[in-house]
Design a protein around this motif. Structure first.
Motif, PDB file in Angstrom:
ATOM      1  N   SER A   1      39.736  16.547 -43.657  1.00  0.00           N
ATOM      2  CA  SER A   1      40.142  17.363 -44.805  1.00  0.00           C
ATOM      3  C   SER A   1      40.734  16.496 -45.906  1.00  0.00           C
ATOM      4  O   SER A   1      40.430  16.683 -47.094  1.00  0.00           O
ATOM      5  CB  SER A   1      41.167  18.414 -44.359  1.00  0.00           C
TER       6      SER A   1
ATOM      7  N   TYR B   1      40.831  26.967 -41.957  1.00  0.00           N
ATOM      8  CA  TYR B   1      42.301  26.987 -41.882  1.00  0.00           C
ATOM      9  C   TYR B   1      42.846  28.408 -42.040  1.00  0.00           C
ATOM     10  O   TYR B   1      43.889  28.753 -41.469  1.00  0.00           O
ATOM     11  CB  TYR B   1      42.891  26.083 -42.959  1.00  0.00           C
TER      12      TYR B   1
ATOM     13  N   GLN C   1      42.676  29.956 -38.716  1.00  0.00           N
ATOM     14  CA  GLN C   1      43.750  29.386 -37.911  1.00  0.00           C
ATOM     15  C   GLN C   1      45.084  30.022 -38.282  1.00  0.00           C
ATOM     16  O   GLN C   1      45.906  30.342 -37.410  1.00  0.00           O
ATOM     17  CB  GLN C   1      43.817  27.880 -38.142  1.00  0.00           C
TER      18      GLN C   1
ATOM     19  N   ALA D   1      46.022  29.885 -45.367  1.00  0.00           N
ATOM     20  CA  ALA D   1      45.273  28.676 -45.011  1.00  0.00           C
ATOM     21  C   ALA D   1      46.215  27.484 -44.879  1.00  0.00           C
ATOM     22  O   ALA D   1      46.052  26.652 -43.978  1.00  0.00           O
ATOM     23  CB  ALA D   1      44.206  28.394 -46.059  1.00  0.00           C
ATOM     24  N   CYS D   2      47.205  27.400 -45.761  1.00  0.00           N
ATOM     25  CA  CYS D   2      48.212  26.331 -45.646  1.00  0.00           C
ATOM     26  C   CYS D   2      49.012  26.487 -44.355  1.00  0.00           C
ATOM     27  O   CYS D   2      49.357  25.487 -43.702  1.00  0.00           O
ATOM     28  CB  CYS D   2      49.141  26.357 -46.853  1.00  0.00           C
TER      29      CYS D   2
ATOM     30  N   GLY E   1      47.797  27.766 -41.638  1.00  0.00           N
ATOM     31  CA  GLY E   1      46.882  27.315 -40.607  1.00  0.00           C
ATOM     32  C   GLY E   1      46.821  25.802 -40.525  1.00  0.00           C
ATOM     33  O   GLY E   1      46.772  25.227 -39.428  1.00  0.00           O
ATOM     34  N   MET E   2      46.830  25.132 -41.680  1.00  0.00           N
ATOM     35  CA  MET E   2      46.830  23.672 -41.697  1.00  0.00           C
ATOM     36  C   MET E   2      48.093  23.126 -41.035  1.00  0.00           C
ATOM     37  O   MET E   2      48.045  22.168 -40.250  1.00  0.00           O
ATOM     38  CB  MET E   2      46.734  23.182 -43.150  1.00  0.00           C
TER      39      MET E   2
ATOM     40  N   VAL F   1      47.796  23.487 -37.260  1.00  0.00           N
ATOM     41  CA  VAL F   1      46.976  22.438 -36.653  1.00  0.00           C
ATOM     42  C   VAL F   1      47.773  21.144 -36.530  1.00  0.00           C
ATOM     43  O   VAL F   1      47.740  20.457 -35.497  1.00  0.00           O
ATOM     44  CB  VAL F   1      45.697  22.193 -37.484  1.00  0.00           C
TER      45      VAL F   1
END
Length: 300
Positions: free
Chosen positions: A209, A238, A241, A278-279, A281-282, A285
Motif C-alpha cells: 500500500s 481496508y 477490514q 478504511a483507516c 481497517g489499516m 492490520v
C-alpha cells in the motif's frame, strides 16, 4: 428451506442455479446477490468440481431457454463470465483457506490484475469512459442539455474505472460472504460470525500500500491513473477490514448494536465515512502485524 433444497441433490442445485439466474434478469442490480450467493453456497458445500459441473449444465439450459425465448445468447455467456466464474473462483478460495481475509486479498489481487489489463488494452481509460458517457447522454438527455451535463460529468470520468472495478469486487465478495453465512446457518450456526470477526488481511499488504501511494504521488499519466485505481481497490479491502473490526469490538466490549447500525447508516448517507473506516481497517492490520511480531520474538 431453500438452502436445504438446492443442496439435496444435483438436479435441485441445477434447477436453483438456473431459476435464480432467470429471476436475476428481472432485477439486474441484485444479480450477484440472487444468483451469485446460490453459486457460492453450492461451491462452498459441494466443492469446486461438482459446482463446475452444475454450472456447465445450467449454462446449457440457459442457452436453450435463450434460443426459445429469442434472447441474446451473449447475455447468458455474460452471466457465466461476469458472475459465475468470479464467484466460483472466490468461493473455491474460501473453501480451501477458510479465511475471509485471504479471500478478500485474492479478490483484490484479481481486481488489480484486471485494472492493469484494462490499461494495457485500452490505454486512455479516462477518455474511453468519457466517450461512453457522451453516448449515454445522447440517448437519455435532450440535445440542448448535453453540453451542460458533460461539464458536470467530465471530472468524474477518471474515477469511473476504479468505481466499476471496486463495485464488481464488492459484488463478488458479498456474494461469497452471503453464501458462507447461508452455509453457516444450515450446518454450523455461529461459525460465520466467528470467521468474520477473525477477518485479517495479510500484513504484506501494508508495504504494498505504501509503495502504491508513493507511485500515485510521483508518476505521471497514464501510470498515475493506473495506480490510483489500484489504490481505490486497496481502500475497499481496508474498508472491509474496518467493518470487521467494528463488529468485533462491539461484540468484545458488549456495546449496543446501535454502533453497528450507525456505521452502516453513515456509510450510506456520508460516503466520506468509508475513508475513516478504511483507516481503521489499516490500523487494525498494523496492530495485528505488531502483535504477531512481538509474539514471535517472545517465543524466541
Amino acid at each position: 428451506m431453500i438452502g436445504n433444497y438446492l443442496l439435496s441433490g444435483r438436479f435441485q442445485a441445477i434447477a436453483a442455479t438456473t431459476f435464480s439466474a432467470l429471476i436475476s434478469l428481472l432485477l439486474p442490480p441484485l444479480a450477484f446477490l440472487i444468483n451469485g450467493s446460490v453459486v457460492a453456497l453450492i461451491t462452498l458445500r459441494k466443492g469446486a468440481s461438482t459446482a463446475l459441473q452444475i454450472l456447465m449444465t445450467s449454462l446449457l439450459l440457459l442457452l436453450a431457454f435463450s434460443l426459445l425465448a429469442n434472447l441474446p445468447i451473449e447475455l447468458v455467456f455474460g452471466y457465466a463470465l461476469v458472475i459465475w466464474l468470479p464467484v466460483w473462483s472466490a468461493a473455491m478460495t474460501l473453501r480451501f483457506c477458510e479465511q475471509q481475509g485471504l479471500l478478500l486479498f485474492v479478490v483484490g489481487l484479481l481486481a488489480a490484475v484486471l485494472i492493469v489489463a484494462i490499461y494495457l488494452i485500452i490505454g486512455d481509460v479516462s477518455g474511453w469512459w468519457q466517450q461512453w458517457l457522451v453516448i449515454m447522454l445522447e440517448k437519455t438527455v435532450p440535445p440542448e442539455d448535453i453540453g451542460q451535463y458533460q461539464k458536470v460529468l467530465a471530472p468524474a470520468a477518471g474515477m469511473i474505472n476504479a468505481m466499476m472495478i471496486t463495485g464488481f469486487m464488492l459484488n463478488v465478495v458479498i456474494s461469497v460472504l452471503c453464501g458462507r453465512w447461508w452455509q453457516s446457518r444450515l450446518f454450523n450456526p455461529g461459525a460465520f460470525r466467528k470467521e468474520f470477526y477473525a477477518l485479517s488481511l495479510p500484513s504484506k499488504i501494508l508495504p504494498a500500500s505504501a509503495l502504491i501511494v508513493l507511485l500515485v504521488l510521483t508518476l505521471a499519466e497514464p501510470w498515475q491513473a493506473l495506480f490510483r485505481d489500484i489504490m481505490v481497490v486497496l481502500m475497499f479491502m481496508y474498508l472491509m477490514q474496518g467493518i470487521s473490526s467494528v463488529h468485533r469490538n462491539v461484540d468484545k466490549f458488549k456495546l449496543s448494536t446501535a454502533w453497528i447500525v450507525s456505521m452502516y447508516c453513515l456509510l450510506v448517507l456520508l460516503p466520506q465515512m468509508a475513508l475513516l473506516i478504511a483507516c481503521l481497517g489499516m490500523t487494525d492490520v498494523y496492530v495485528g502485524w505488531r502483535r504477531r511480531k512481538i509474539g514471535s520474538k517472545n517465543e524466541l
